[in-house]
Design an enzyme around this catalytic site. Structure first.
Site, PDB file in Angstrom:
ATOM      1  N   ASP A 128       2.826 -10.610 -46.385  1.00 53.34           N
ATOM      2  CA  ASP A 128       2.403  -9.190 -46.921  1.00 53.34           C
ATOM      3  C   ASP A 128       2.263  -8.473 -45.808  1.00 53.34           C
ATOM      4  O   ASP A 128       1.475  -8.611 -44.942  1.00 53.34           O
ATOM      5  CB  ASP A 128       1.035  -9.473 -47.720  1.00 53.34           C
ATOM      6  CG  ASP A 128       0.655  -8.264 -48.689  1.00 53.34           C
ATOM      7  OD1 ASP A 128       0.748  -7.004 -48.128  1.00 53.34           O
ATOM      8  OD2 ASP A 128       0.378  -8.265 -50.006  1.00 53.34           O
ATOM      9  N   VAL A 129       2.943  -7.219 -45.936  1.00 55.03           N
ATOM     10  CA  VAL A 129       2.794  -6.321 -44.528  1.00 55.03           C
ATOM     11  C   VAL A 129       1.487  -5.587 -44.426  1.00 55.03           C
ATOM     12  O   VAL A 129       1.286  -5.018 -43.579  1.00 55.03           O
ATOM     13  CB  VAL A 129       3.714  -5.205 -44.658  1.00 55.03           C
ATOM     14  CG1 VAL A 129       5.329  -5.537 -44.585  1.00 55.03           C
ATOM     15  CG2 VAL A 129       3.755  -4.309 -45.884  1.00 55.03           C
ATOM     16  N   GLY A 145       2.527  -0.873 -34.858  1.00 52.99           N
ATOM     17  CA  GLY A 145       1.525  -1.585 -33.705  1.00 52.99           C
ATOM     18  C   GLY A 145       2.440  -2.767 -33.308  1.00 52.99           C
ATOM     19  O   GLY A 145       2.430  -3.031 -31.752  1.00 52.99           O
ATOM     20  N   TYR A 197       1.633   6.554 -54.342  1.00 53.30           N
ATOM     21  CA  TYR A 197       3.016   6.418 -53.592  1.00 53.30           C
ATOM     22  C   TYR A 197       3.517   7.494 -52.783  1.00 53.30           C
ATOM     23  O   TYR A 197       3.786   7.377 -51.539  1.00 53.30           O
ATOM     24  CB  TYR A 197       4.413   6.327 -54.675  1.00 53.30           C
ATOM     25  CG  TYR A 197       5.597   5.986 -54.315  1.00 53.30           C
ATOM     26  CD1 TYR A 197       6.095   4.966 -53.595  1.00 53.30           C
ATOM     27  CD2 TYR A 197       6.752   7.025 -54.244  1.00 53.30           C
ATOM     28  CE1 TYR A 197       7.205   4.628 -53.256  1.00 53.30           C
ATOM     29  CE2 TYR A 197       7.947   6.874 -53.844  1.00 53.30           C
ATOM     30  CZ  TYR A 197       8.314   5.488 -53.357  1.00 53.30           C
ATOM     31  OH  TYR A 197       9.740   5.167 -52.823  1.00 53.30           O
ATOM     32  N   TYR A 239       2.643   7.757 -33.673  1.00 53.89           N
ATOM     33  CA  TYR A 239       3.104   6.654 -32.825  1.00 53.89           C
ATOM     34  C   TYR A 239       4.080   6.937 -31.686  1.00 53.89           C
ATOM     35  O   TYR A 239       4.050   6.592 -30.670  1.00 53.89           O
ATOM     36  CB  TYR A 239       3.338   5.395 -33.531  1.00 53.89           C
ATOM     37  CG  TYR A 239       2.228   4.459 -33.784  1.00 53.89           C
ATOM     38  CD1 TYR A 239       1.432   4.682 -34.809  1.00 53.89           C
ATOM     39  CD2 TYR A 239       2.026   3.246 -32.944  1.00 53.89           C
ATOM     40  CE1 TYR A 239       0.372   3.908 -35.203  1.00 53.89           C
ATOM     41  CE2 TYR A 239       1.048   2.291 -33.328  1.00 53.89           C
ATOM     42  CZ  TYR A 239      -0.012   2.992 -34.352  1.00 53.89           C
ATOM     43  OH  TYR A 239      -0.790   1.683 -34.671  1.00 53.89           O
TER      44      TYR A 239
HETATM   45  P1  NAD Z   1      12.113  -2.597 -54.547  1.00 53.28           P
HETATM   46  O1  NAD Z   1      10.862  -2.667 -55.206  1.00 53.28           O
HETATM   47  O2  NAD Z   1      13.332  -3.537 -54.788  1.00 53.28           O
HETATM   48  O3  NAD Z   1      11.963  -3.334 -52.896  1.00 53.28           O
HETATM   49  C1  NAD Z   1      10.595  -3.313 -52.225  1.00 53.28           C
HETATM   50  C2  NAD Z   1      10.409  -4.717 -51.684  1.00 53.28           C
HETATM   51  O4  NAD Z   1       9.083  -4.631 -51.076  1.00 53.28           O
HETATM   52  C3  NAD Z   1      10.465  -5.638 -52.702  1.00 53.28           C
HETATM   53  O5  NAD Z   1      11.237  -7.005 -52.264  1.00 53.28           O
HETATM   54  C4  NAD Z   1       8.948  -6.044 -52.751  1.00 53.28           C
HETATM   55  O6  NAD Z   1       8.602  -7.288 -53.173  1.00 53.28           O
HETATM   56  C5  NAD Z   1       8.461  -5.905 -51.157  1.00 53.28           C
HETATM   57  N1  NAD Z   1       7.054  -5.517 -51.023  1.00 53.28           N
HETATM   58  C6  NAD Z   1       6.213  -4.574 -51.842  1.00 53.28           C
HETATM   59  N2  NAD Z   1       4.892  -4.619 -51.267  1.00 53.28           N
HETATM   60  C7  NAD Z   1       4.954  -5.355 -50.036  1.00 53.28           C
HETATM   61  C8  NAD Z   1       3.898  -5.746 -49.266  1.00 53.28           C
HETATM   62  N3  NAD Z   1       2.886  -5.365 -49.352  1.00 53.28           N
HETATM   63  N4  NAD Z   1       4.305  -6.828 -48.409  1.00 53.28           N
HETATM   64  C9  NAD Z   1       5.706  -7.225 -48.442  1.00 53.28           C
HETATM   65  N5  NAD Z   1       6.586  -6.930 -49.122  1.00 53.28           N
HETATM   66  C10 NAD Z   1       6.497  -5.972 -50.225  1.00 53.28           C
HETATM   67  O7  NAD Z   1      12.628  -1.174 -53.986  1.00 53.28           O
HETATM   68  P2  NAD Z   1      13.764  -0.530 -53.314  1.00 53.28           P
HETATM   69  O8  NAD Z   1      14.587   0.369 -54.136  1.00 53.28           O
HETATM   70  O9  NAD Z   1      14.710  -1.456 -52.686  1.00 53.28           O
HETATM   71  O10 NAD Z   1      13.024   0.331 -52.141  1.00 53.28           O
HETATM   72  C11 NAD Z   1      13.098  -0.234 -50.672  1.00 53.28           C
HETATM   73  C12 NAD Z   1      12.295   0.829 -50.104  1.00 53.28           C
HETATM   74  O11 NAD Z   1      12.963   2.225 -50.032  1.00 53.28           O
HETATM   75  C13 NAD Z   1      10.813   1.133 -50.596  1.00 53.28           C
HETATM   76  O12 NAD Z   1       9.933   1.450 -49.166  1.00 53.28           O
HETATM   77  C14 NAD Z   1      11.022   2.428 -51.367  1.00 53.28           C
HETATM   78  O13 NAD Z   1       9.911   3.267 -51.124  1.00 53.28           O
HETATM   79  C15 NAD Z   1      12.195   3.261 -50.418  1.00 53.28           C
HETATM   80  N6  NAD Z   1      13.041   3.996 -51.174  1.00 53.28           N
HETATM   81  C16 NAD Z   1      13.846   3.568 -52.172  1.00 53.28           C
HETATM   82  C17 NAD Z   1      14.442   4.470 -53.171  1.00 53.28           C
HETATM   83  C18 NAD Z   1      15.341   4.206 -54.011  1.00 53.28           C
HETATM   84  O14 NAD Z   1      16.032   4.999 -54.846  1.00 53.28           O
HETATM   85  N7  NAD Z   1      15.925   2.819 -54.213  1.00 53.28           N
HETATM   86  C19 NAD Z   1      14.158   5.787 -53.101  1.00 53.28           C
HETATM   87  C20 NAD Z   1      13.109   6.383 -52.332  1.00 53.28           C
HETATM   88  C21 NAD Z   1      12.730   5.528 -51.216  1.00 53.28           C
END
Ligand code: NAD
Ligand code: UDP
Length: 320
Positions: free
Chosen positions: A58-59, A102, A145, A159
């Site tokens: 978990d990040v 970090g 979000y 940073y």
């Molecule tokens: P997604 O929900 O499929 O992927 C997010 C991943 O992060 C998942 O595998 C989830 O399990 C993991 N995750 C969540 N919380 C976590 C934590 N605390 N520790 C470790 N892993 C964790 O969504 P996505 O569409 O693949 O989005 C990926 C990234 O791109 C995200 O940061 C999202 O905000 C960004 N983003 C996506 C879109 C889009 O349209 N797909 C648009 C804008 C931004």
């Protein structure tokens, strides 16, 4: 030269495509995920590659590793999922950014942040340029979000200024494609699954709100181009497809491409749902020589093919 690359959120929709592409380019990839919205199935096919490693983590907790580059994607992206536990969403964005920055500082890695068009909130400037500061409700349902991602951008630039960390910020606009989860809740996967099952297509509000949809392969190509730019270019840079559609147009397109008998039904519009969204991608065009190649019809067709297979092979009923 083979680089060692960490992808947080690597088992999610975008992350799994990114891991796949980085491995295909000859790199070593460490995929880190807590499986909140991602799943092992998205990357299981990569496990046979000796240069791929999958770690449950978990990040919000510190993590140590030696890598050359970090793509920080960990964060639920669908409104229903990021609003499920809003405090955790803020922690993931903010503490995740602190932990990964970090780490980048300590090991001198280059780090890219998956930011979002949501930093512009419900935008009053159209199309959105990177210079626009946005219009975000800090106490609304989407704030966990939007503000989490805005704070992450702040951490990234500080940073960089204070510690010379090499950063890249990409503001991603709505991206879709194969490997979205059938219950992801975002509009493209919802409409396709509903159309394939013959269920009602749920348009929120009157469907006049707009989004601009980018196909996943184009986006992944853009993320890699951004990571490979000169250290002096930090972004933020918008990444998305500038062709804008109303949600009603999307619903009609999906029904016609699927050849579905589904009806369109109208449901209440969620709070603070942005009324319009379209990226200005001039910076991406000029700095990265990047622009999307896959237009909506083509991208929808391959996404529909993917969901057809998922639905045919699903052992459990998909309820949406
Ligand atoms: P997604 O929900 O499929 O992927 C997010 C991943 O992060 C998942 O595998 C989830 O399990 C993991 N995750 C969540 N919380 C976590 C934590 N605390 N520790 C470790 N892993 C964790 O969504 P996505 O569409 O693949 O989005 C990926 C990234 O791109 C995200 O940061 C999202 O905000 C960004 N983003 C996506 C879109 C889009 O349209 N797909 C648009 C804008 C931004
Ligand atoms: N939406 C919809 N029906 C759905 C899911 C979403 O009409 O089943 C709408 C939603 O209200 C928003 C747009 O589609 O206006 C995009 O929603 P999504 O959750 O995909 O992403 P957002 O851009 O809002 O984060």
């Amino acid at each position: 030269m083979r680089k060692k690359i960490l992808v947080t959120g690597g088992a999610g929709f975008l992350g799994s495509h990114l891991c796949e592409r980085l491995l295909a380019d000859g790199n070593e990839v460490v995929c880190l995920d807590n499986y909140f919205t991602g799943q092992k199935e998205n990357v299981v096919h990569l496990l046979k590659n000796p240069y791929f490693e999958l770690i449950r983590h978990d990040v919000t907790m510190p993590f140590m590793i030696e890598v050359d580059e970090i793509f920080n994607l960990a964060c639920p992206a669908s409104p229903i999922h990021y609003q499920y536990n809003p405090i955790k969403t803020v922690k993931t964005s903010v503490m995740g950014a602190i932990n990964m920055l970090g780490l980048a500082k300590r090991i001198r890695a280059k780090i890219l942040q998956a930011s979002t068009s949501e930093v512009y909130g419900d935008p009053k400037i159209h199309p959105q340029k990177e210079t626009y500061w946005g219009h975000v409700n800090p106490i609304g349902d989407r704030a966990c979000y939007d503000e989490g991602k805005r704070a992450a951008e702040t951490l990234f630039v500080n940073y960089h200024r204070q510690n010379n960390v090499r950063i890249k910020i990409v503001r991603i606009f709505n991206t879709y494609g194969p490997r979205m989860h059938p219950n992801d809740g975002r509009v493209v996967s919802n409409f396709i699954v509903q159309a394939l099952l013959g269920n009602d297509i749920t348009v929120y509000g009157d469907g006049s709100q707009t989004r601009s949809f980018c196909y996943v392969d184009d986006l992944i190509d853009g993320l890699i181009r951004m990571m490979n730019t000169d250290d002096s270019f930090t972004g933020p840079v918008n990444m998305g497809n500038p062709h804008e559609f109303t949600i009603l147009e999307l619903a009609e397109k999906v029904i016609s491409l699927v050849g579905s008998k589904s009806r369109i039904v109208f449901k209440p519009l969620p709070n603070d749902d942005p009324t319009q969204r379209q990226p200005d991608i001039t910076i991406a065009r000029n700095k990265l020589q990047w622009e999307p190649k896959v237009q909506l019809d083509e991208g929808l067709k391959s996404t529909i093919d993917y969901f057809k297979k998922i639905i045919d092979h699903s052992k459990e009923p998909i309820i949406i």
